[in-house]
Motif scaffolding. Structure first.
Motif, PDB file in Angstrom:
ATOM      1  N   GLU A  32      18.405   2.032  18.323  1.00  0.00           N
ATOM      2  CA  GLU A  32      18.044   2.589  19.833  1.00  0.00           C
ATOM      3  C   GLU A  32      16.546   2.918  19.860  1.00  0.00           C
ATOM      4  O   GLU A  32      15.855   2.743  20.895  1.00  0.00           O
ATOM      5  N   VAL A  33      15.812   3.498  18.847  1.00  0.00           N
ATOM      6  CA  VAL A  33      14.601   3.810  18.993  1.00  0.00           C
ATOM      7  C   VAL A  33      13.818   2.720  19.218  1.00  0.00           C
ATOM      8  O   VAL A  33      12.598   2.566  20.060  1.00  0.00           O
ATOM      9  N   ARG A  89      18.230   6.258   2.104  1.00  0.00           N
ATOM     10  CA  ARG A  89      18.241   7.640   1.331  1.00  0.00           C
ATOM     11  C   ARG A  89      19.655   8.180   1.625  1.00  0.00           C
ATOM     12  O   ARG A  89      20.202   9.057   1.065  1.00  0.00           O
ATOM     13  N   VAL A  90      20.447   7.598   2.532  1.00  0.00           N
ATOM     14  CA  VAL A  90      21.876   8.008   2.933  1.00  0.00           C
ATOM     15  C   VAL A  90      22.908   6.925   2.958  1.00  0.00           C
ATOM     16  O   VAL A  90      22.418   5.657   2.744  1.00  0.00           O
ATOM     17  N   VAL A 123      22.322   6.367  11.191  1.00  0.00           N
ATOM     18  CA  VAL A 123      20.969   6.170  11.083  1.00  0.00           C
ATOM     19  C   VAL A 123      20.318   4.617  11.604  1.00  0.00           C
ATOM     20  O   VAL A 123      19.419   4.642  12.322  1.00  0.00           O
ATOM     21  N   VAL A 145      25.444  16.701  13.534  1.00  0.00           N
ATOM     22  CA  VAL A 145      24.818  16.739  12.188  1.00  0.00           C
ATOM     23  C   VAL A 145      23.613  17.724  11.952  1.00  0.00           C
ATOM     24  O   VAL A 145      23.532  18.337  11.143  1.00  0.00           O
ATOM     25  N   PHE A 164      26.925  13.762  18.492  1.00  0.00           N
ATOM     26  CA  PHE A 164      27.026  13.463  17.063  1.00  0.00           C
ATOM     27  C   PHE A 164      25.882  14.077  16.461  1.00  0.00           C
ATOM     28  O   PHE A 164      25.972  14.808  15.308  1.00  0.00           O
ATOM     29  N   GLY A 182       9.612   8.720  28.467  1.00  0.00           N
ATOM     30  CA  GLY A 182      10.400   7.735  28.247  1.00  0.00           C
ATOM     31  C   GLY A 182      10.840   7.752  26.652  1.00  0.00           C
ATOM     32  O   GLY A 182      11.858   7.106  26.581  1.00  0.00           O
ATOM     33  N   TYR A 183      10.244   8.545  25.945  1.00  0.00           N
ATOM     34  CA  TYR A 183      10.672   8.472  24.490  1.00  0.00           C
ATOM     35  C   TYR A 183      11.794   9.405  24.390  1.00  0.00           C
ATOM     36  O   TYR A 183      12.328   9.850  23.110  1.00  0.00           O
ATOM     37  N   GLY A 220      20.642   4.712  15.421  1.00  0.00           N
ATOM     38  CA  GLY A 220      19.646   5.209  16.030  1.00  0.00           C
ATOM     39  C   GLY A 220      18.411   4.478  15.698  1.00  0.00           C
ATOM     40  O   GLY A 220      17.622   4.604  16.748  1.00  0.00           O
ATOM     41  N   ASP A 279      14.884   9.512  24.829  1.00  0.00           N
ATOM     42  CA  ASP A 279      16.183   9.028  24.273  1.00  0.00           C
ATOM     43  C   ASP A 279      16.260   9.008  22.813  1.00  0.00           C
ATOM     44  O   ASP A 279      17.047   8.862  21.988  1.00  0.00           O
ATOM     45  N   ALA A 280      14.749   8.676  22.269  1.00  0.00           N
ATOM     46  CA  ALA A 280      14.764   8.327  20.938  1.00  0.00           C
ATOM     47  C   ALA A 280      14.651   9.416  20.110  1.00  0.00           C
ATOM     48  O   ALA A 280      14.701   9.600  18.936  1.00  0.00           O
ATOM     49  N   LEU A 292      18.241  14.219   8.022  1.00  0.00           N
ATOM     50  CA  LEU A 292      18.991  13.782   6.851  1.00  0.00           C
ATOM     51  C   LEU A 292      18.072  13.580   5.593  1.00  0.00           C
ATOM     52  O   LEU A 292      18.322  13.398   4.560  1.00  0.00           O
ATOM     53  N   LEU A 293      16.758  13.404   5.929  1.00  0.00           N
ATOM     54  CA  LEU A 293      15.772  13.166   4.827  1.00  0.00           C
ATOM     55  C   LEU A 293      15.427  14.401   4.191  1.00  0.00           C
ATOM     56  O   LEU A 293      15.637  14.577   3.017  1.00  0.00           O
ATOM     57  N   ASN A 340       9.069   1.016  26.499  1.00  0.00           N
ATOM     58  CA  ASN A 340       7.808   2.097  26.793  1.00  0.00           C
ATOM     59  C   ASN A 340       6.470   1.611  26.564  1.00  0.00           C
ATOM     60  O   ASN A 340       5.462   1.814  27.104  1.00  0.00           O
ATOM     61  N   LEU A 369      17.322  13.231  13.870  1.00  0.00           N
ATOM     62  CA  LEU A 369      18.455  12.916  12.990  1.00  0.00           C
ATOM     63  C   LEU A 369      18.147  12.636  11.588  1.00  0.00           C
ATOM     64  O   LEU A 369      18.294  13.075  10.556  1.00  0.00           O
ATOM     65  N   ILE A 370      17.053  11.441  11.835  1.00  0.00           N
ATOM     66  CA  ILE A 370      16.481  10.823  10.509  1.00  0.00           C
ATOM     67  C   ILE A 370      15.794  11.968   9.623  1.00  0.00           C
ATOM     68  O   ILE A 370      15.876  12.122   8.454  1.00  0.00           O
ATOM     69  N   VAL A 394      14.020   1.819  22.726  1.00  0.00           N
ATOM     70  CA  VAL A 394      13.176   2.871  23.711  1.00  0.00           C
ATOM     71  C   VAL A 394      11.772   2.374  23.440  1.00  0.00           C
ATOM     72  O   VAL A 394      11.103   2.213  24.545  1.00  0.00           O
ATOM     73  N   ASP A 425      28.803   6.349   6.032  1.00  0.00           N
ATOM     74  CA  ASP A 425      28.849   6.477   7.592  1.00  0.00           C
ATOM     75  C   ASP A 425      27.450   6.873   8.258  1.00  0.00           C
ATOM     76  O   ASP A 425      27.156   6.643   9.313  1.00  0.00           O
ATOM     77  N   TYR A 426      26.652   7.896   7.277  1.00  0.00           N
ATOM     78  CA  TYR A 426      25.679   8.246   7.804  1.00  0.00           C
ATOM     79  C   TYR A 426      24.587   7.267   8.043  1.00  0.00           C
ATOM     80  O   TYR A 426      23.857   7.094   8.708  1.00  0.00           O
ATOM     81  N   PHE A 481      17.312  10.530  17.720  1.00  0.00           N
ATOM     82  CA  PHE A 481      17.558   9.991  16.790  1.00  0.00           C
ATOM     83  C   PHE A 481      16.419  10.275  15.471  1.00  0.00           C
ATOM     84  O   PHE A 481      16.686  10.235  14.300  1.00  0.00           O
ATOM     85  N   VAL A 482      15.138  10.387  16.276  1.00  0.00           N
ATOM     86  CA  VAL A 482      13.942  10.854  15.265  1.00  0.00           C
ATOM     87  C   VAL A 482      14.207  12.099  14.552  1.00  0.00           C
ATOM     88  O   VAL A 482      14.253  12.449  13.193  1.00  0.00           O
ATOM     89  N   ILE A 516      33.776   9.338  11.783  1.00  0.00           N
ATOM     90  CA  ILE A 516      32.985   9.713  12.946  1.00  0.00           C
ATOM     91  C   ILE A 516      33.546   8.930  14.156  1.00  0.00           C
ATOM     92  O   ILE A 516      33.736   7.633  14.024  1.00  0.00           O
ATOM     93  N   PHE A 574      33.539   7.198  16.939  1.00  0.00           N
ATOM     94  CA  PHE A 574      32.721   6.696  17.895  1.00  0.00           C
ATOM     95  C   PHE A 574      33.262   6.913  19.193  1.00  0.00           C
ATOM     96  O   PHE A 574      32.431   6.600  20.319  1.00  0.00           O
ATOM     97  N   LEU A 622      26.484   9.635  21.614  1.00  0.00           N
ATOM     98  CA  LEU A 622      25.646   9.665  20.215  1.00  0.00           C
ATOM     99  C   LEU A 622      24.755  10.859  19.912  1.00  0.00           C
ATOM    100  O   LEU A 622      24.612  11.258  19.067  1.00  0.00           O
TER     101      LEU A 622
END
Lengths: 295, 364
Positions: free
Chosen positions: B159-160, B144-145, B153, A234, A230, A267-268, B156, A270-271, A281-282, B167, A277-278, B163, B148-149, A274-275, A37, A39, A227
């Motif tokens: 970051e969440v 679960r991962v 995660v 994925v 990336f 406001g959310y 992320g 940017d999150a 991945l799941l 808010n 992404l998760i 955020v 590097d994943y 990642f949500v 990755i 970065f 980010l």
């Protein structure tokens, strides 16, 4: 939301998604070959923007010359980063390379802060990208038309390179097994360097079009697009160029639609990446295109 | 004679023979530390007290982080989320209701939090528990991962959390952050007390059968699993223990700087901790502790590069921001040239120190 507004949001999503796609291609190519990755990709993008800014503002170059010059220099930077920081760690555990990549990323950011200063600089949109077309209620900036076209052209060129040239064949082979390919007499370091060069040049292009959309640049501007790109890689299935573009578009549309449909959730935004992404991945770790990940 | 030769002690006496002596030496070490802290408190100015507190907090953060990244080998990038959680919980519990009302001007604080006012000790424990609970929830997705994943995660999730802190105005006061958190006058003792306890617990944990299981997971997850180690729950154990300690340290950090906002808990914080554990040696608790002190105080010493100075009559302007450039170069250099860091995977021990000290002259 009426039809026009919806169409407007679709166009916005397409532009944003194409930008993510341009940046994600670099990520996915490097990951596909080295399982690294990178970065620092987002910060390479930042350097590309500053180079273009210097070209356009300090040296008075026309925008296309600034763009091409910046892409060339950024490609060189990408190769230098690979040779200086990543190559000594090719045989080391993958986490070591990842830590080094984080170090490179912070190095570029902080060097940027030292050299360029923290104050954002205004980035001008060239005339050709600044025309406003109005069709009924719909208002479209020529920038939003050009960016998807350029992304499509880049994708077509890359696909041709990957599937129709000897270099592309070497890249595909490398992504399967680096050591074996080396034994077959292919100069792997050259192929990796070219990959970094292409990825970094595309990051510079993506960054410059990004800066035209949000006309400001600062030394930390690359972090979030990097980010998210990336995440897009994925989402599409990492290691796959078509997947990167697809993932970029999906992410762009999702972000725009989140803000359009639920403005109070802005406001959310940017999150969201990642949500997503998760979630991916799941439930589908191989991404949209679902190619099996060589481990 | 190379450095390695100077510090290699040769064969050590078996640990069970020196246990009693080591215990007394450790006790003396702690007393010495207490004496030093007392000296700092009495003699040195507020600035040095502040720095010593910060070093203690970093010591806790880094050694906790090391349990996940170094000992268990799970490359997490989430400590900024844990520190943020601990800092917010502690601050909200210890601030006086009137002070909170002054802070929350845009949107009032939600009900139970607006009236609660707890003593610090209790608030810290609650902060640790809340953070551990958060880590527990995160663990189900994070583990679960792998590889590097996992890094991405956790990054992320960090970051969440940021955020959300930006808010969820009714709880965190959004980007304005919290001001006027009660400043703790004897923070030095709280911080270093926690540091000693944390270091003791973590080194014991790393040596215990749980620690062996964690190290087995680091070396080869598949092999560890086939030996009957429940990989998931062991990872979870490391993750929640780390979160508990980092939550408490985050609470103390908030009491030290008295003003917190979401922008304080970015990836930047994680990066600092990462440098510390890499320099100390991934997998060594005492290495992480040593590096925490080195980096915190060394970072202060490095301030000279940011101030104007005169070299041989030439005046060199200071370069603000240069310290972070040096730190990132340090991280890269450490990875490329000295991947083991200061202590590698080994721990400091009295046996080692005495063996090095008692050796006279070069070894035959």
């Amino acid at each position: 939301m009426d039809g026009t507004q919806f169409l407007q949001q679709i166009i916005n999503g397409l532009t944003l998604g194409s930008l993510y796609a341009l940046i994600a291609i670099g990520y996915t190519m490097v990951y596909g070959i080295l399982r690294l990755i990178n970065f620092a990709h987002g910060d390479v993008l930042m350097v590309g923007c500053y180079l273009a800014w210097f070209g356009a503002v300090q040296f008075g170059l026309p925008w296309w010359a600034a763009l091409v010059g910046s892409m060339a220099l950024t490609a060189l930077l990408g190769v230098l980063i690979d040779q200086g920081a990543y190559r000594p760690l090719r045989t080391a555990p993958r986490i070591s390379a990842l830590i080094t990549a984080i170090g490179v990323s912070f190095f570029l950011e902080n060097l940027g802060l030292v050299i360029f200063g923290g104050r954002p600089k205004a980035f001008e949109r060239p005339e050709i990208f600044n025309q406003l077309y109005q069709i009924g209620e719909l208002r479209v900036l020529s920038h939003s038309v050009w960016v998807p076209i350029i992304t499509a052209l880049v994708l077509a060129g890359l696909l041709w390179m990957i599937y129709r040239t000897r270099l592309g064949m070497a890249m595909r082979a490398l992504s399967r097994d680096l050591v074996t390919v080396q034994l077959m007499g292919i100069d792997t370091n050259r192929v990796v360097a070219i990959t970094f060069a292409i990825g970094s040049a595309l990051a510079a292009a993506g960054g410059i079009f990004w800066a035209m959309k949000y006309p400001q640049i600062n030394p930390l501007m690359g972090v979030l697009p990097g980010l998210k790109a990336f995440v897009a890689a994925v989402l599409g299935g990492i290691g796959n160029v078509v997947g990167a573009v697809l993932g970029g578009l999906v992410l762009g549309f999702c972000e725009i639609m989140l803000v359009a449909l639920w403005p109070e959730m802005a406001g959310y935004r940017d999150a969201l990446a990642f949500v997503l992404l998760i979630g991916f991945l799941l439930f589908r770790p191989t991404g949209i295109l679902g190619q099996e990940l060589p481990s | 004679m190379s450095l390695r030769e100077i510090f290699s002690p040769g064969p050590l006496p078996p640990a069970h023979l020196t246990r009693r002596r080591d215990f007394w030496l450790s006790l003396m070490g702690i007393m010495l530390l207490a004496g030093l802290l007392m000296g700092v408190e009495r003699l040195a100015g507020g600035y040095w007290v502040h720095m010593t507190c910060l070093a203690g907090i970093y010591l806790v953060l880094a050694s906790g982080y090391n349990l996940v990244n170094g000992v268990t080998g799970q490359f997490s990038l989430a400590p900024n989320a844990f520190v943020a959680c601990g800092a917010y919980v502690t601050s909200l519990l210890t601030m006086a209701p009137a002070e909170k009302a002054l802070n929350f001007i845009l949107e009032p604080l939600v009900w139970p939090l607006s009236v609660i006012h707890l003593p610090l000790g209790l608030a810290l424990v609650i902060a640790g528990l809340v953070t551990a609970l958060m880590a527990f929830g995160m663990g189900f997705t994070v583990f679960r991962v792998r590889g590097d994943y996992l890094a991405i995660v956790t990054l992320g999730l960090g970051e969440v959390i940021r955020v959300v802190a930006n808010n969820a105005q009714g709880v965190t006061n959004g980007p304005l952050g919290l001001k006027g958190i009660p400043h703790l006058t004897n923070n030095l003792w709280w911080t270093w007390g926690l540091a000693v306890v944390a270091l003791f617990v973590l080194t014991r944990l790393a040596k215990s059968s749980y620690g062996l299981a964690l190290k087995a997971i680091r070396e080869d997850e598949g092999a560890a699993e086939s030996m009957g180690i429940n990989v998931f729950w062991h990872k979870m154990l490391a993750f929640t223990t780390d979160a508990f300690l980092e939550g408490m340290a985050g609470g103390l950090l908030a009491q030290l700087i008295t003003t917190i906002s979401p922008s304080l808990f970015t990836f930047f914080l994680t990066f600092n901790l990462l440098i510390i554990i890499v320099v100390g040696g991934l997998g060594s608790m005492t290495g992480a502790a040593l590096a925490a002190l080195l980096i915190t105080f060394g970072g202060e010493w490095l301030r000279v590069v940011e101030e104007p100075m005169s070299l041989l009559g030439l005046s060199v302007p200071g370069i603000p921001g240069m310290r972070m450039v040096i730190f990132s170069l340090l991280l890269m250099a450490c990875m490329i040239f000295m991947r083991r860091g200061l202590l590698g995977k080994s721990e400091f021990s009295w046996r080692w120190l005495l063996a090095v000290l008692s050796r006279r002259g070069p070894r035959p």
